[in-house]
Design an enzyme around this catalytic site. Structure first.
Site, short mmCIF file in Angstrom:
data_model
loop_
_atom_site.label_atom_id
_atom_site.label_comp_id
_atom_site.label_asym_id
_atom_site.label_seq_id
_atom_site.Cartn_x
_atom_site.Cartn_y
_atom_site.Cartn_z
N ALA A 19 0.84 -1.21 0.00
CA ALA A 19 0.00 0.00 0.00
C ALA A 19 0.87 1.25 0.00
O ALA A 19 1.93 1.29 0.63
CB ALA A 19 -0.92 0.01 1.23
N CYS A 20 0.38 2.27 -0.70
CA CYS A 20 1.03 3.58 -0.68
C CYS A 20 -0.06 4.64 -0.74
O CYS A 20 -1.25 4.32 -0.63
CB CYS A 20 2.01 3.73 -1.85
SG CYS A 20 1.21 3.80 -3.47
N ALA A 21 0.31 5.88 -0.95
CA ALA A 21 -0.68 6.96 -0.90
C ALA A 21 -1.67 6.90 -2.05
O ALA A 21 -2.88 6.98 -1.85
CB ALA A 21 0.02 8.32 -0.87
#
Length: 375
Positions: A72-74
């Site tokens: 997951a990232c932004a």
């Protein structure tokens, strides 16, 4: 190896079903510490993606091979890149489609219960943000309470149920998220209700939501009489629906009580908060099922994903409802406040109609956990 995609809805199902998930979060440490994807059986490992640009070999041993793994990232791009790198090393992983932005905006509609006339009430759980909104359906009509700015899901859900949205309510002027209530009302020609004590600075027309109003949806009366319940804001209003459900707004939560300071009025409103909780709510049936406008921690979700507990159980178990000494209550409420919500002043002004930020700006304003409760 193939890189898989996991949607926010897929992750929400894992939260509700209490499944295992290992999350490799490649955002910066401060963003991760502030807010992350939470589940009862979720494990996390945080390392900023820029530390992995030269390769992922150093973290291979920290990624389990016997669990679902989500990167997951932004916004998606960094997690897709790291997922590709891990896949090339032989690992089976997924990345979060749309990133934490999509996680923040996902709404999961869950049926709470039936109404005596054959109607239904649904809770829309915004798992990544802790916001809860509601749709009451009765005899071909629908009311929406405390809608988020993701208005399409309510419109599509109403269409799928073949009902017409006739009334839209906000229990108070929200400070932690942007309301979609007015937009839904404009799109559907519904009546938009807002407590007038919270609406002194709004720039638009609204119907005054006051104690004593009885609004009928199909065959179901939303009875607001005697439930003007200030304390979180000066206009906060609760709803009793079908003599079964108590929509408490941000006054009462499952594990806490509402904070009175988001308009800078903690000392002024703490007395109202106590009277609402300790006097007005005490006069209600303990069999009412409390449906709040937020939840704080993932453990507040029931097995079916709803956030709902009988009022009597909360009077027995919620610490905020069991402080006999008034000074101790005042101290708890004014001295145990978490940080203010992200951009809360801009959010209030948006909900007043004073400013109209672009959609991407609205997303940025809302990013992070909700902070409507006393700790």
């Amino acid at each position: 190896m193939t890189v898989n995609i996991m949607t926010a809805k897929d992750v929400a199902k894992k939260v509700i079903n209490k499944e295992e998930l290992f999350i490799l979060d490649v955002r910066n440490e401060d963003a991760f510490d502030e807010w992350k994807i939470e589940g009862d059986n979720f494990k996390h490992f945080n390392i900023p993606y820029f530390e992995l640009l030269d390769g992922v070999e150093e973290i291979i041993g920290k990624i389990p091979s016997n669990k679902d793994v989500l990167v997951a990232c932004a916004k998606e791009g960094s997690s897709e890149m790291i997922a590709d790198m891990l896949s090339e090393e032989g690992l089976t992983v997924s990345y979060l489609q749309g990133g934490m932005k999509a996680w923040s905006e996902h709404l999961e509609p869950i049926k709470v219960g039936d109404l005596t006339d054959g109607g239904e009430i649904y809770q829309f759980v915004r798992i990544g943000k802790g916001c809860l909104s509601y749709m009451v359906i009765s005899d071909g009509e629908a009311a929406i309470i405390d809608a988020t700015r993701m208005t399409d899901i309510y419109l599509e859900f109403a269409e799928s149920k073949a009902v017409k949205i006739t009334n839209v309510f906000d229990t108070h002027l929200h400070a932690d998220h942007i309301s979609g209530g007015r937009e839904i009302a404009e799109k559907t020609n519904a009546t938009y209700w807002l407590p007038p004590k919270d609406a002194t600075e709004v720039t638009f027309d609204y119907a005054a939501l006051e104690g004593g109003n009885v609004v009928t949806i199909g065959n179901t009366a939303i009875d607001i009489y005697a439930l003007y319940s200030p304390g979180h804001t000066s206009g906060s209003t609760s709803f009793v629906i079908d003599e079964k459900f108590l929509l408490s707004g941000d006054i009462l939560f499952i594990d806490s009580i509402g904070r009175p300071d988001l308009a800078g009025m903690a000392d002024d409103w703490v007395g109202d908060l106590r009277e609402s909780l300790y006097t007005r709510y005490k006069e209600l049936s303990e069999e009412l099922v409390v449906l709040p406008a937020h939840f704080m921690i993932i453990s507040e979700l029931n097995d079916d994903g709803t956030v709902a507990v009988k009022l009597g159980a909360l009077f027995a178990e919620n610490h905020g409802l069991n402080i006999k000494d008034e000074n101790e209550f005042r101290k708890l409420v004014t001295e145990n406040l978490p940080p203010q919500p992200n951009a809360y002043q801009e959010i209030r002004e948006t909900n007043m109609g004073k400013i109209r930020p672009e959609e991407e700006k609205q997303r940025e304003m809302e990013i992070g956990p909700n902070r409507c409760a006393v700790r």
